[in-house]
Design a protein around this motif. Sequence first.
Motif, PDB file in Angstrom:
ATOM      1  N   TYR A   1       0.845  -1.191   0.000  1.00  0.00           N
ATOM      2  CA  TYR A   1       0.000   0.000   0.000  1.00  0.00           C
ATOM      3  C   TYR A   1       0.873   1.229   0.000  1.00  0.00           C
ATOM      4  CZ  TYR A   1      -3.566  -3.246   1.736  1.00  0.00           C
ATOM      5  OH  TYR A   1      -4.426  -4.297   1.891  1.00  0.00           O
ATOM      6  N   ARG A   2       0.372   2.275  -0.636  1.00  0.00           N
ATOM      7  CA  ARG A   2       1.039   3.571  -0.499  1.00  0.00           C
ATOM      8  C   ARG A   2       0.377   4.267   0.664  1.00  0.00           C
ATOM      9  NH1 ARG A   2       3.457   7.408  -3.272  1.00  0.00           N
ATOM     10  NH2 ARG A   2       3.129   6.830  -5.431  1.00  0.00           N
ATOM     11  N   GLY A   3       1.216   4.700   1.615  1.00  0.00           N
ATOM     12  CA  GLY A   3       0.661   5.369   2.781  1.00  0.00           C
ATOM     13  C   GLY A   3       0.713   4.470   4.000  1.00  0.00           C
ATOM     14  N   GLU A   4       0.011   4.916   5.038  1.00  0.00           N
ATOM     15  CA  GLU A   4       0.183   4.300   6.337  1.00  0.00           C
ATOM     16  C   GLU A   4      -1.084   3.543   6.740  1.00  0.00           C
ATOM     17  OE1 GLU A   4       1.766   7.146   8.994  1.00  0.00           O
ATOM     18  OE2 GLU A   4       1.663   5.792  10.717  1.00  0.00           O
ATOM     19  N   VAL A   5      -1.015   2.220   6.718  1.00  0.00           N
ATOM     20  CA  VAL A   5      -2.142   1.415   7.189  1.00  0.00           C
ATOM     21  C   VAL A   5      -1.946   1.197   8.693  1.00  0.00           C
ATOM     22  CG1 VAL A   5      -3.334  -0.789   6.963  1.00  0.00           C
ATOM     23  CG2 VAL A   5      -2.289   0.257   4.952  1.00  0.00           C
ATOM     24  N   PRO A   6      -2.985   1.430   9.489  1.00  0.00           N
ATOM     25  CA  PRO A   6      -2.810   1.256  10.940  1.00  0.00           C
ATOM     26  C   PRO A   6      -2.467  -0.184  11.326  1.00  0.00           C
ATOM     27  CG  PRO A   6      -5.018   2.101  10.382  1.00  0.00           C
ATOM     28  CD  PRO A   6      -4.306   1.909   9.107  1.00  0.00           C
ATOM     29  N   VAL A   7      -1.512  -0.344  12.249  1.00  0.00           N
ATOM     30  CA  VAL A   7      -0.999  -1.662  12.639  1.00  0.00           C
ATOM     31  C   VAL A   7      -1.277  -1.937  14.109  1.00  0.00           C
ATOM     32  CG1 VAL A   7       1.134  -2.962  13.053  1.00  0.00           C
ATOM     33  CG2 VAL A   7       0.853  -1.670  10.950  1.00  0.00           C
ATOM     34  N   VAL A   8      -1.582  -3.187  14.420  1.00  0.00           N
ATOM     35  CA  VAL A   8      -1.676  -3.572  15.826  1.00  0.00           C
ATOM     36  C   VAL A   8      -0.620  -4.648  16.113  1.00  0.00           C
ATOM     37  CG1 VAL A   8      -4.069  -2.919  16.251  1.00  0.00           C
ATOM     38  CG2 VAL A   8      -3.599  -5.098  15.167  1.00  0.00           C
ATOM     39  N   ALA A   9       0.074  -4.518  17.258  1.00  0.00           N
ATOM     40  CA  ALA A   9       1.143  -5.455  17.618  1.00  0.00           C
ATOM     41  C   ALA A   9       0.541  -6.786  18.038  1.00  0.00           C
ATOM     42  CB  ALA A   9       1.981  -4.900  18.756  1.00  0.00           C
ATOM     43  N   SER A  10       1.324  -7.850  17.890  1.00  0.00           N
ATOM     44  CA  SER A  10       0.860  -9.158  18.337  1.00  0.00           C
ATOM     45  C   SER A  10       0.995  -9.245  19.853  1.00  0.00           C
ATOM     46  CB  SER A  10       1.701 -10.260  17.698  1.00  0.00           C
ATOM     47  OG  SER A  10       1.687 -11.404  18.520  1.00  0.00           O
ATOM     48  N   PRO A  11      -0.105  -9.453  20.554  1.00  0.00           N
ATOM     49  CA  PRO A  11      -0.011  -9.566  22.002  1.00  0.00           C
ATOM     50  C   PRO A  11       0.811 -10.783  22.433  1.00  0.00           C
ATOM     51  CG  PRO A  11      -2.257 -10.004  21.241  1.00  0.00           C
ATOM     52  CD  PRO A  11      -1.474  -9.558  20.060  1.00  0.00           C
ATOM     53  N   VAL A  12       0.873 -11.796  21.582  1.00  0.00           N
ATOM     54  CA  VAL A  12       1.664 -12.980  21.923  1.00  0.00           C
ATOM     55  C   VAL A  12       3.146 -12.609  22.037  1.00  0.00           C
ATOM     56  CG1 VAL A  12       2.385 -15.257  21.101  1.00  0.00           C
ATOM     57  CG2 VAL A  12      -0.007 -14.556  20.889  1.00  0.00           C
ATOM     58  N   VAL A  13       3.619 -11.803  21.073  1.00  0.00           N
ATOM     59  CA  VAL A  13       5.021 -11.382  21.126  1.00  0.00           C
ATOM     60  C   VAL A  13       5.246 -10.422  22.290  1.00  0.00           C
ATOM     61  CG1 VAL A  13       6.813 -10.082  19.915  1.00  0.00           C
ATOM     62  CG2 VAL A  13       5.478 -11.808  18.697  1.00  0.00           C
ATOM     63  N   GLU A  14       4.303  -9.527  22.511  1.00  0.00           N
ATOM     64  CA  GLU A  14       4.421  -8.615  23.654  1.00  0.00           C
ATOM     65  C   GLU A  14       4.610  -9.417  24.934  1.00  0.00           C
ATOM     66  OE1 GLU A  14       4.923  -5.708  21.791  1.00  0.00           O
ATOM     67  OE2 GLU A  14       3.970  -4.788  23.551  1.00  0.00           O
ATOM     68  N   TYR A  15       3.906 -10.530  25.016  1.00  0.00           N
ATOM     69  CA  TYR A  15       4.017 -11.382  26.193  1.00  0.00           C
ATOM     70  C   TYR A  15       5.395 -12.053  26.255  1.00  0.00           C
ATOM     71  CZ  TYR A  15       3.624 -15.461  29.114  1.00  0.00           C
ATOM     72  OH  TYR A  15       3.876 -16.423  30.041  1.00  0.00           O
ATOM     73  N   PHE A  16       5.843 -12.639  25.137  1.00  0.00           N
ATOM     74  CA  PHE A  16       7.167 -13.273  25.131  1.00  0.00           C
ATOM     75  C   PHE A  16       8.256 -12.266  25.494  1.00  0.00           C
ATOM     76  CE2 PHE A  16       5.601 -16.416  21.692  1.00  0.00           C
ATOM     77  CZ  PHE A  16       5.142 -17.283  22.664  1.00  0.00           C
TER      78      PHE A  16
END
Length: 887
Positions: free
Chosen positions: A502-517
């Motif tokens: 995509y051109r531009g900024e698509v909103p992203v959400v972090a993986s909570p699983v990785v946040e936990y690790f």
Amino acid sequence: DRHVFDFAEGSMAEKDLLGGKGANLAEMTRMGLPVPPGFTIATTACREYLDNGDLPAGVAEEITAHLGRLERTMGRGLGDPADPLLISVRSGAKFSMPGMMETILDIGLTDESVHGLAKHSGDEHFAWDSYRRLLQMYARTVLDVPEELLEAAVSTEYAEWDVATPEELPAGAIERACSALKQVIAEQAGRPFPQDPAEQLDLAVRAVFRSWSTPRAQLYRHQEQIPDDLGTAVNVMAMVFGNRGPDSGTGVAFTRDPASGAHGVYGDYLQDAQGEDVVAGVRNTVPLAKLADLDPVSHAGLLTVMSTLEQHYRDLCDIEFTIERGRLWILQTRVGKRTAAAAFRIAVQLVDEGLITLDEALLRVTGAQLGQLMFPRFDGQHDVPELARGVAASPGAAVGVAAFDSVAARRYAAEGWKVVLVRRETNPDDLPGMLAAVGILTTRGGKTSHAAVVARGLGKTCVCGVESLAVDPVARRAVTDEGAVIEEGDMLSLDGTAGVVYRGEVPVVASPVVEYFEGRLDLSAADDLVRAVDRLLRHADGRRRLGVHANADTPADAERARRFGAGGVGLCRTEHMFLGERRKLVERLVLAEGASEQEAVLEELLVLQRDDFAGIFRAMDGLPVTVRLIDPPLHEFLPDLTELSVRVAVGQATGSPDADAESLLPAVQRIHESNPMLGLRGVRLGILIPGLFAMQTRAIAEAAAIVTAEGWTVRPEIMVPLVAGDVELRLVRQEIERVLAEVADRTGAHVPIRIGVMIEVPRAALGAERIARSADFFSFGTNDLTQLTWAFSRDDVEASIFPRYLDAGIFAVSPFESLDVEGVGRLVRIAVAEGRSGNPDLVIGVCGEHGGDPASIAFFAAAGLDYVSCSPFRIPIARLEAGRASV
Ligand code: ADP
Ligand code: MG
Ligand code: MG
């Protein structure tokens, strides 16, 4: 041999013979659920039909006998003009291939029996609509009449009656449509629509068998890695009718939400319709809950069946059902497909509900699914325009500014930008840029290109092979086929799961699983998905016999590996420590004249390397760290020969000679090799340039002494690459031991350092017994072992040869992705057996990329290895798979 079985004769264990659909119909029949009666023609008959072009001897008689029984059960004859029995002929292979093969409904209707059906049901419209469906379906699937011609034959009536679908036509109009269809059939198929019901059945069975071999079915199987020679079964089943008015209908349902895994049934229902209408999507379905209002009795019956099925299969089931005038029929069930998140949630729910054990739960999830949960993702709702598409090479979602080389990537990153590295293709020189980037976009190469492999290893998002994009690294821009221009610094978003740019900024959400690790999310604050992952991983850790180590070259990597649960570093590559500013030192080493000058350079490198190792040893306090001595040919650190020659020539031609280039050129020419990967590298460097291995050994031993003195527990191991023969190893081992003894004497620190060997040359695997006598451990370098066993230069073949090889079925998956068990695996087994006989205490691991591949991990566990080593990001995946391999 029998090929035909009544539903009442089979069970869900017989998927090989009866196909998945047939086996589950048999199981439900035995459970006493409301399944229309019928029988299954086994996959064995399909295989013979596909091989010989005809049904096996005796099958026709078997079919007649089973049909006779079905007719007696139903009290009606197939296609009986007065009151016809109608049947469906349904495909159903061992592994579900949704929508890939054919199914034909309403067989048994003829010009005569359609009147019988009308009279007996008292519903002209229903009878003619069923005949219309049969003619259309039969013409398309059995007689190969083009769909458009059939559509055209029916649609002439639409205009006249001002309707959009055939069901809305009055009976007389449908009757006329049927005549038109029969005419098209006779013209196109060169034969009339068969009016003998037995012939209808016979031709339909053959057509379903043939549908196993259509190109789309083949393509699906290759993608899903389903073998091509299984064949499909055919299920012949009495028809029940969802198209008999408002108190009839058809639907699909899941016992839990297959997207999220949430509790509660979930499904779609379509009133007054037959099966294919739901999938065709022409009419709008209603949510299953709505059925409770339309027909509370059937709805309640359905819920009871669903809960019976869940208890019985002890898993999420999906079902296809039909209601005929208030009576519920179950037409199909199977253990349902689900997303990765649903898989983890459901597995743990079923444990809590007492339906399965934790061991079973572990088998219900895969490392690949855990991998999917670890990537960040784009928010589903966004309106950023799509720019281009390529290969979904490494999943996840990356948003950053475009950078066209490593220098730019690192500059942006240093300024605090997130970066998407855009290259035609990548090579090891691009590594700094790849490390600095959150996403990698290439215009060439596929799933196994350098960019893709490295990105997956690093856990970075990657879309490769975006062919509609032309990159101009000099002008620092990329242009799409449509002429849209991306300049350096423009914002791009990569969806590595779908392969979209995509051109531009698509909103992203972090993986909570990785946040936990990573330790940034506390379990008590985490949602049920993270808790499910944690619980199953813990169980896997308790179960697994296979250790999981990390490939880590830097303290930061080592620390992450540790957080992710690594039991050590299985591969610390030292060549990365010669890149960047240190290249100059390697240049000086190569240019050095005389031993003293060489020693001076080595001394400088020693100091740097000692620090590198000390950092990793501290991070891995108490755990083993396997350091591989330098492996690549030295000229990889020097400028390219052609480039250098050009610089010299240009300098001379323009009258401003390039002194640097001129001094390097003779040395680069001297060490140039035409097959560097088979030349002076690995242990050969150790033997020909002894100072190099000695320096590295000294750096390791001194770092160990320093870090031990600081109070840490250090367990270094030294690994010699590219050994082929035992004498090679003995020679360098003597040298290594000499240096270790010297350092121990000098520092007084007696850190035990084990010395082992990388098994990555077929000759080493075949001579494992002798090699093991001089080795404390083996570590399989399966990347090189695969290259050398197949004689594939990985960088050269992945883009050019592999696509064709995969298509042609030469292998189902790249041998660089999943270990080639038959060939390379055989070498591994030989080396394990003979290595252990040469040295019973030999520790054996694997440090190639296969160490993080789920299918390969199962093999390594079975082959009796002690550990696998993989990139930090794949550690949890490997832990899970190692656990699965032990239950
Ligand atoms: P697929 O494998 O593509 O799902 P199926 O063999 O399940 O194909 O058939 C598709 C649909 O046809 C079923 O979902 C069901 O609704 C309908 N169908 C098949 N057999 C019968 C039958 N005996 N009576 C009524 N509907 C049927
Ligand atoms: Mg179906
Ligand atoms: Mg190697």
